[in-house]
Scaffold this motif. Structure first.
Motif, PDB file in Angstrom:
ATOM      1  N   UNK A  88       0.803  -1.224   0.000  1.00 27.69           N
ATOM      2  CA  UNK A  88       0.000   0.000   0.000  1.00 27.69           C
ATOM      3  C   UNK A  88       0.841   1.283   0.000  1.00 27.69           C
ATOM      4  N   UNK A  89       2.141   1.159  -0.187  1.00 28.11           N
ATOM      5  CA  UNK A  89       3.041   2.313  -0.150  1.00 28.11           C
ATOM      6  C   UNK A  89       3.421   2.772  -1.558  1.00 28.11           C
ATOM      7  N   UNK A  90       3.831   4.016  -1.652  1.00 31.97           N
ATOM      8  CA  UNK A  90       4.376   4.567  -2.888  1.00 31.97           C
ATOM      9  C   UNK A  90       5.564   3.695  -3.285  1.00 31.97           C
ATOM     10  N   UNK A  91       5.550   3.184  -4.518  1.00 36.21           N
ATOM     11  CA  UNK A  91       6.610   2.265  -4.934  1.00 36.21           C
ATOM     12  C   UNK A  91       6.805   2.327  -6.443  1.00 36.21           C
ATOM     13  N   UNK A  92       8.043   2.155  -6.864  1.00 33.91           N
ATOM     14  CA  UNK A  92       8.343   2.199  -8.291  1.00 33.91           C
ATOM     15  C   UNK A  92       7.687   1.061  -9.065  1.00 33.91           C
ATOM     16  N   UNK A  93       7.302  -0.022  -8.379  1.00 35.26           N
ATOM     17  CA  UNK A  93       6.634  -1.118  -9.092  1.00 35.26           C
ATOM     18  C   UNK A  93       5.274  -0.672  -9.630  1.00 35.26           C
ATOM     19  N   UNK A  94       4.588   0.195  -8.903  1.00 39.21           N
ATOM     20  CA  UNK A  94       3.338   0.755  -9.417  1.00 39.21           C
ATOM     21  C   UNK A  94       3.617   1.593 -10.665  1.00 39.21           C
ATOM     22  N   UNK A  95       4.706   2.350 -10.618  1.00 44.83           N
ATOM     23  CA  UNK A  95       5.060   3.194 -11.759  1.00 44.83           C
ATOM     24  C   UNK A  95       5.378   2.341 -12.984  1.00 44.83           C
ATOM     25  N   UNK A  96       6.089   1.241 -12.779  1.00 42.84           N
ATOM     26  CA  UNK A  96       6.394   0.339 -13.900  1.00 42.84           C
ATOM     27  C   UNK A  96       5.104  -0.173 -14.521  1.00 42.84           C
ATOM     28  N   UNK A  97       4.199  -0.665 -13.687  1.00 40.30           N
ATOM     29  CA  UNK A  97       2.943  -1.242 -14.194  1.00 40.30           C
ATOM     30  C   UNK A  97       2.112  -0.209 -14.940  1.00 40.30           C
ATOM     31  N   UNK A  98       2.004   0.982 -14.382  1.00 42.35           N
ATOM     32  CA  UNK A  98       1.234   2.043 -15.037  1.00 42.35           C
ATOM     33  C   UNK A  98       1.880   2.466 -16.353  1.00 42.35           C
ATOM     34  N   UNK A  99       3.196   2.602 -16.341  1.00 34.63           N
ATOM     35  CA  UNK A  99       3.921   2.999 -17.545  1.00 34.63           C
ATOM     36  C   UNK A  99       3.778   1.924 -18.636  1.00 34.63           C
ATOM     37  N   UNK A 100       3.951   0.676 -18.263  1.00 33.89           N
ATOM     38  CA  UNK A 100       3.861  -0.417 -19.237  1.00 33.89           C
ATOM     39  C   UNK A 100       2.477  -0.466 -19.878  1.00 33.89           C
ATOM     40  N   UNK A 101       1.438  -0.338 -19.060  1.00 32.25           N
ATOM     41  CA  UNK A 101       0.068  -0.380 -19.588  1.00 32.25           C
ATOM     42  C   UNK A 101      -0.212   0.813 -20.495  1.00 32.25           C
ATOM     43  N   UNK A 102       0.399   1.949 -20.198  1.00 31.76           N
ATOM     44  CA  UNK A 102       0.191   3.152 -21.004  1.00 31.76           C
ATOM     45  C   UNK A 102       1.009   3.131 -22.291  1.00 31.76           C
ATOM     46  N   UNK A 103       2.265   2.721 -22.195  1.00 33.70           N
ATOM     47  CA  UNK A 103       3.161   2.798 -23.347  1.00 33.70           C
ATOM     48  C   UNK A 103       3.123   1.551 -24.229  1.00 33.70           C
ATOM     49  N   UNK A 104       2.648   0.445 -23.688  1.00 35.06           N
ATOM     50  CA  UNK A 104       2.574  -0.824 -24.429  1.00 35.06           C
ATOM     51  C   UNK A 104       1.236  -1.512 -24.149  1.00 35.06           C
ATOM     52  N   UNK A 105       0.133  -0.842 -24.507  1.00 32.46           N
ATOM     53  CA  UNK A 105      -1.194  -1.356 -24.138  1.00 32.46           C
ATOM     54  C   UNK A 105      -1.584  -2.677 -24.816  1.00 32.46           C
ATOM     55  N   UNK A 106      -0.931  -3.042 -25.888  1.00 31.28           N
ATOM     56  CA  UNK A 106      -1.230  -4.337 -26.513  1.00 31.28           C
ATOM     57  C   UNK A 106      -0.469  -5.461 -25.841  1.00 31.28           C
TER      58      UNK A 106
END
Length: 128
Positions: A88-106
């Motif tokens: 539940x903490x601020x973490x770079x793993x959330x950033x990776x997941x969000x970035x991947x879904x945004x930049x590589x949605x397929x």
């Protein structure tokens, strides 16, 4: 399509270690720098600045490494990113997941539950 999850790293965790402390091989491309980690933990780097700087690092991850994450690390259509941070903490793993879904949605979907501190960053707003 591969769903990206996250979990806290411990000796029983299964997934891809993406920490600066212990990641190896291609996974090391997802590790933040020590300067980002220590700066954020000490409060010198705020959430927005961390997200912007780390987002710049994610842009440098090679397509080969993204493909490796999707193909070689996926178990039943899911890849779990491991970090020492609690879920539940601020973490770079959330950033990776969000970035991947945004930049590589397929290729990827985000299956984490980012805390509001991640969702409130200007970096996250810029993904849309």
């Amino acid at each position: 399509m591969v769903a990206i999850k996250r979990a806290q790293l411990n000796r029983h965790s299964q997934g891809v270690d993406v920490t600066v402390m212990s990641s190896k091989g291609k996974a090391n491309q997802f590790a933040p720098t020590w300067e980002l980690v220590t700066g954020h933990k000490s409060g010198i780097i705020d959430d927005d600045s961390y997200a912007m700087a780390y987002g710049s690092l994610l842009k440098l991850v090679s397509q080969d490494t993204w493909d490796w994450l999707a193909e070689d690390c996926s178990v039943d259509g899911t890849v779990t990113l491991l970090c020492y941070c609690k879920d539940d903490k601020y973490c770079h793993t959330h950033l990776i997941a969000l970035y991947a879904a945004s930049s590589r949605p397929t290729l990827f979907t985000c299956d984490t539950n980012p805390p509001q501190s991640v969702l409130n960053t200007q970096w996250f707003a810029s993904l849309s």
